[in-house]
Design a protein around this motif. Structure first.
Motif, PDB file in Angstrom:
ATOM      1  N   SER A  60       0.834  -1.253   0.063  1.00 56.62           N
ATOM      2  CA  SER A  60       0.002   0.116  -0.204  1.00 56.62           C
ATOM      3  C   SER A  60       0.684   1.238   0.026  1.00 56.62           C
ATOM      4  O   SER A  60       0.535   2.162  -0.670  1.00 56.62           O
ATOM      5  N   ASP A  61       1.844   1.236   0.858  1.00 53.25           N
ATOM      6  CA  ASP A  61       2.712   2.367   0.826  1.00 53.25           C
ATOM      7  C   ASP A  61       3.602   2.672  -0.522  1.00 53.25           C
ATOM      8  O   ASP A  61       3.804   3.568  -1.017  1.00 53.25           O
ATOM      9  N   SER A  62       3.955   1.663  -1.033  1.00 55.95           N
ATOM     10  CA  SER A  62       4.395   1.601  -2.419  1.00 55.95           C
ATOM     11  C   SER A  62       3.506   2.205  -3.431  1.00 55.95           C
ATOM     12  O   SER A  62       4.163   2.828  -4.185  1.00 55.95           O
ATOM     13  N   MET A  63       2.283   1.598  -3.582  1.00 56.47           N
ATOM     14  CA  MET A  63       1.336   2.430  -4.422  1.00 56.47           C
ATOM     15  C   MET A  63       1.156   3.754  -4.012  1.00 56.47           C
ATOM     16  O   MET A  63       1.404   4.541  -5.194  1.00 56.47           O
ATOM     17  N   THR A  64       1.263   4.139  -3.141  1.00 56.57           N
ATOM     18  CA  THR A  64       0.853   5.583  -2.685  1.00 56.57           C
ATOM     19  C   THR A  64       2.213   6.438  -3.101  1.00 56.57           C
ATOM     20  O   THR A  64       2.033   7.440  -3.686  1.00 56.57           O
ATOM     21  N   ASN A  65       3.266   6.192  -2.599  1.00 59.81           N
ATOM     22  CA  ASN A  65       4.512   6.705  -3.188  1.00 59.81           C
ATOM     23  C   ASN A  65       4.810   7.124  -4.555  1.00 59.81           C
ATOM     24  O   ASN A  65       5.208   7.632  -5.373  1.00 59.81           O
ATOM     25  N   GLY A  66       4.784   5.684  -5.225  1.00 65.16           N
ATOM     26  CA  GLY A  66       4.615   5.501  -6.579  1.00 65.16           C
ATOM     27  C   GLY A  66       3.676   6.561  -7.553  1.00 65.16           C
ATOM     28  O   GLY A  66       4.019   7.000  -8.490  1.00 65.16           O
ATOM     29  N   THR A  67       2.456   6.533  -6.810  1.00 70.09           N
ATOM     30  CA  THR A  67       1.460   7.698  -7.472  1.00 70.09           C
ATOM     31  C   THR A  67       2.153   8.871  -7.214  1.00 70.09           C
ATOM     32  O   THR A  67       1.996   9.573  -8.411  1.00 70.09           O
ATOM     33  N   PHE A  68       2.328   9.315  -6.029  1.00 72.15           N
ATOM     34  CA  PHE A  68       3.014  10.724  -5.762  1.00 72.15           C
ATOM     35  C   PHE A  68       4.486  10.914  -6.801  1.00 72.15           C
ATOM     36  O   PHE A  68       4.172  11.944  -7.478  1.00 72.15           O
ATOM     37  N   LEU A  69       5.094   9.932  -7.101  1.00 69.60           N
ATOM     38  CA  LEU A  69       6.242  10.277  -7.905  1.00 69.60           C
ATOM     39  C   LEU A  69       5.907  10.326  -9.257  1.00 69.60           C
ATOM     40  O   LEU A  69       6.201  11.224  -9.914  1.00 69.60           O
ATOM     41  N   ALA A  70       4.924   9.585  -9.708  1.00 76.25           N
ATOM     42  CA  ALA A  70       4.459   9.550 -11.058  1.00 76.25           C
ATOM     43  C   ALA A  70       3.791  10.936 -11.399  1.00 76.25           C
ATOM     44  O   ALA A  70       3.886  11.564 -12.362  1.00 76.25           O
ATOM     45  N   VAL A  71       2.982  11.297 -10.526  1.00 72.71           N
ATOM     46  CA  VAL A  71       2.088  12.645 -10.942  1.00 72.71           C
ATOM     47  C   VAL A  71       3.150  13.654 -10.938  1.00 72.71           C
ATOM     48  O   VAL A  71       2.903  14.922 -11.481  1.00 72.71           O
ATOM     49  N   ALA A  72       3.723  13.686  -9.737  1.00 70.00           N
ATOM     50  CA  ALA A  72       4.645  14.845  -9.726  1.00 70.00           C
ATOM     51  C   ALA A  72       5.844  14.948 -10.759  1.00 70.00           C
ATOM     52  O   ALA A  72       6.116  16.030 -11.429  1.00 70.00           O
ATOM     53  N   SER A  73       6.199  13.901 -11.216  1.00 69.54           N
ATOM     54  CA  SER A  73       7.284  13.919 -12.132  1.00 69.54           C
ATOM     55  C   SER A  73       6.609  14.060 -13.647  1.00 69.54           C
ATOM     56  O   SER A  73       6.913  15.114 -14.405  1.00 69.54           O
ATOM     57  N   ALA A  74       5.405  13.678 -13.830  1.00 70.69           N
ATOM     58  CA  ALA A  74       4.652  14.210 -14.922  1.00 70.69           C
ATOM     59  C   ALA A  74       4.282  15.766 -14.850  1.00 70.69           C
ATOM     60  O   ALA A  74       4.369  16.488 -16.213  1.00 70.69           O
ATOM     61  N   GLY A  75       3.899  16.069 -13.854  1.00 70.52           N
ATOM     62  CA  GLY A  75       3.474  17.525 -13.600  1.00 70.52           C
ATOM     63  C   GLY A  75       4.637  18.401 -14.073  1.00 70.52           C
ATOM     64  O   GLY A  75       4.552  19.577 -14.686  1.00 70.52           O
ATOM     65  N   ILE A  76       5.928  18.242 -13.518  1.00 66.53           N
ATOM     66  CA  ILE A  76       7.135  19.100 -13.396  1.00 66.53           C
ATOM     67  C   ILE A  76       7.549  18.857 -14.853  1.00 66.53           C
ATOM     68  O   ILE A  76       7.597  20.120 -15.503  1.00 66.53           O
ATOM     69  N   ALA A  77       7.365  17.785 -15.454  1.00 69.82           N
ATOM     70  CA  ALA A  77       7.680  17.630 -16.863  1.00 69.82           C
ATOM     71  C   ALA A  77       6.887  18.551 -17.910  1.00 69.82           C
ATOM     72  O   ALA A  77       7.351  19.377 -18.818  1.00 69.82           O
ATOM     73  N   ALA A  78       5.566  18.392 -17.652  1.00 68.71           N
ATOM     74  CA  ALA A  78       4.548  19.008 -18.532  1.00 68.71           C
ATOM     75  C   ALA A  78       4.635  20.733 -18.294  1.00 68.71           C
ATOM     76  O   ALA A  78       4.759  21.551 -19.156  1.00 68.71           O
ATOM     77  N   ALA A  79       5.276  21.323 -16.795  1.00 69.04           N
ATOM     78  CA  ALA A  79       5.466  22.641 -16.571  1.00 69.04           C
ATOM     79  C   ALA A  79       6.534  23.284 -17.542  1.00 69.04           C
ATOM     80  O   ALA A  79       6.568  24.154 -17.997  1.00 69.04           O
ATOM     81  N   ILE A  80       7.474  22.083 -17.767  1.00 63.64           N
ATOM     82  CA  ILE A  80       8.706  22.483 -18.258  1.00 63.64           C
ATOM     83  C   ILE A  80       8.493  22.933 -19.833  1.00 63.64           C
ATOM     84  O   ILE A  80       9.033  23.583 -20.567  1.00 63.64           O
TER      85      ILE A  80
END
Length: 89
Positions: A60-80
Motif C-alpha cells: 500500500s505504501d509503495s502504491m501511494t509513493n509511486g502515485t505521488f512520484l508519477a504525478v509529480a514527475s509528469a507535472g514537472i515535465a509538463a510545466a517545463i
C-alpha cells in the motif's frame, strides 16, 4: 553588439538543453513511479493472499509513493514543456 547577441543566444541554447534534460528526468521519474505502483500492487495482493499484514502495508505504501512520484514527475515535465514552448528566439 554581435558578441552580446551570441552570448544571449548561447545562454538560451543552454537553458533549452537543460530543460530537455529535465523533461527526460520527468519521463524517467514517471515510469519509475508507475513501476513502483505495479510492484506495490503485487506486494499488496500477495500479502492479502497469504494474510501477511506487513506485506500488505508495504504494498500500500509503495502504491501511494509511486502515485505521488508519477504525478509529480509528469507535472514537472509538463510545466517545463509549457515554459519551453513559450520561449521565442
Amino acid at each position: 553588439m554581435d558578441i552580446i547577441t551570441k552570448i544571449i543566444t548561447g545562454l538560451g541554447a543552454v537553458g533549452t538543453i537543460t530543460g530537455l534534460i529535465w523533461i527526460w528526468n520527468g519521463a524517467v521519474g514517471t515510469i519509475t513511479g508507475l513501476i513502483w505502483i505495479w510492484n506495490g500492487a503485487v506486494d499488496f495482493i500477495q500479502g492479502r493472499k497469504n494474510k501477511d499484514k506487513q506485506r500488505q502495508d508495504d504494498g500500500s505504501d509503495s502504491m501511494t509513493n509511486g502515485t505521488f512520484l508519477a504525478v509529480a514527475s509528469a507535472g514537472i515535465a509538463a510545466a517545463i514543456v509549457a515554459t519551453l514552448s513559450q520561449l521565442k528566439f
